[in-house]
Design an enzyme around this catalytic site. Structure first.
Site, PDB file in Angstrom:
ATOM      1  N   CYS A 107     -88.504  14.855-100.441  1.00  0.00           N
ATOM      2  CA  CYS A 107     -89.354  15.726-101.258  1.00  0.00           C
ATOM      3  C   CYS A 107     -90.653  16.116-100.557  1.00  0.00           C
ATOM      4  CB  CYS A 107     -89.676  15.059-102.599  1.00  0.00           C
ATOM      5  SG  CYS A 107     -90.689  13.594-102.420  1.00  0.00           S
ATOM      6  N   CYS A 146     -91.684   8.817-106.888  1.00  0.00           N
ATOM      7  CA  CYS A 146     -93.139   8.785-106.686  1.00  0.00           C
ATOM      8  C   CYS A 146     -93.697   7.400-106.990  1.00  0.00           C
ATOM      9  CB  CYS A 146     -93.823   9.827-107.562  1.00  0.00           C
ATOM     10  SG  CYS A 146     -93.373  11.530-107.154  1.00  0.00           S
TER      11      CYS A 146
END
Length: 143
Positions: free
Chosen positions: A37, A107
């Site tokens: 990402c 994340c």
């Protein structure tokens, strides 16, 4: 995808953005990234050498709102904790606190990894500092 109020708050008002002196033996730096990402997190902690309590934490993150929020949150969570206590922080706790959607769980994993990496760096510096001078590797300069 709608972000939670906590993600929006940490994104709009990030806590503890900045850097610490990475050459200091009291500072550990963790740099982690997720190639899938493009998120990259740098977490730095300053540890009191006497008490092993994290007294300061700073971050710089390049990535989405969830990555920034995760970084900001962990800087708040690690401050005031011992190194051992900070190592118990799990990505699931971060994800739950921020109400991260499943697609953004990576994340919170990065944030947990950044804590581990920063502490590992600090421990490495500390071990090198405590090593007797006679046992330290000699740095030779090319002439």
């Amino acid at each position: 995808m709608a972000y939670s109020d906590k993600v929006v708050d940490h994104y709009n008002n990030p806590r503890n953005v900045g850097t610490l002196d990475k050459s200091s033996t009291e500072v550990g730096t963790g740099l982690v990234g997720a190639p899938e990402c493009g998120d990259v997190m740098r977490l730095q902690i300053r540890v009191n050498p006497e008490t092993q309590v994290i007294e300061e934490a700073k971050f710089k993150t390049f990535g989405c709102g969830s990555a920034i929020a995760s970084s900001s949150l962990v800087t708040e969570w690690v401050k005031g904790k011992s190194v051992d206590e900070a190592l118990t922080i799990k990505n699931t706790q971060i994800a739950q606190e921020l109400s991260l959607p499943p697609v953004k769980i990576h994340c919170s994993v990065l944030a947990e990894d950044a804590i581990k990496a920063a502490i590992a760096d600090w421990k490495k510096k500390r071990a090198a500092q405590e090593q007797p001078a006679a046992e330290r590797p000699v740095e030779r300069r090319a002439e």
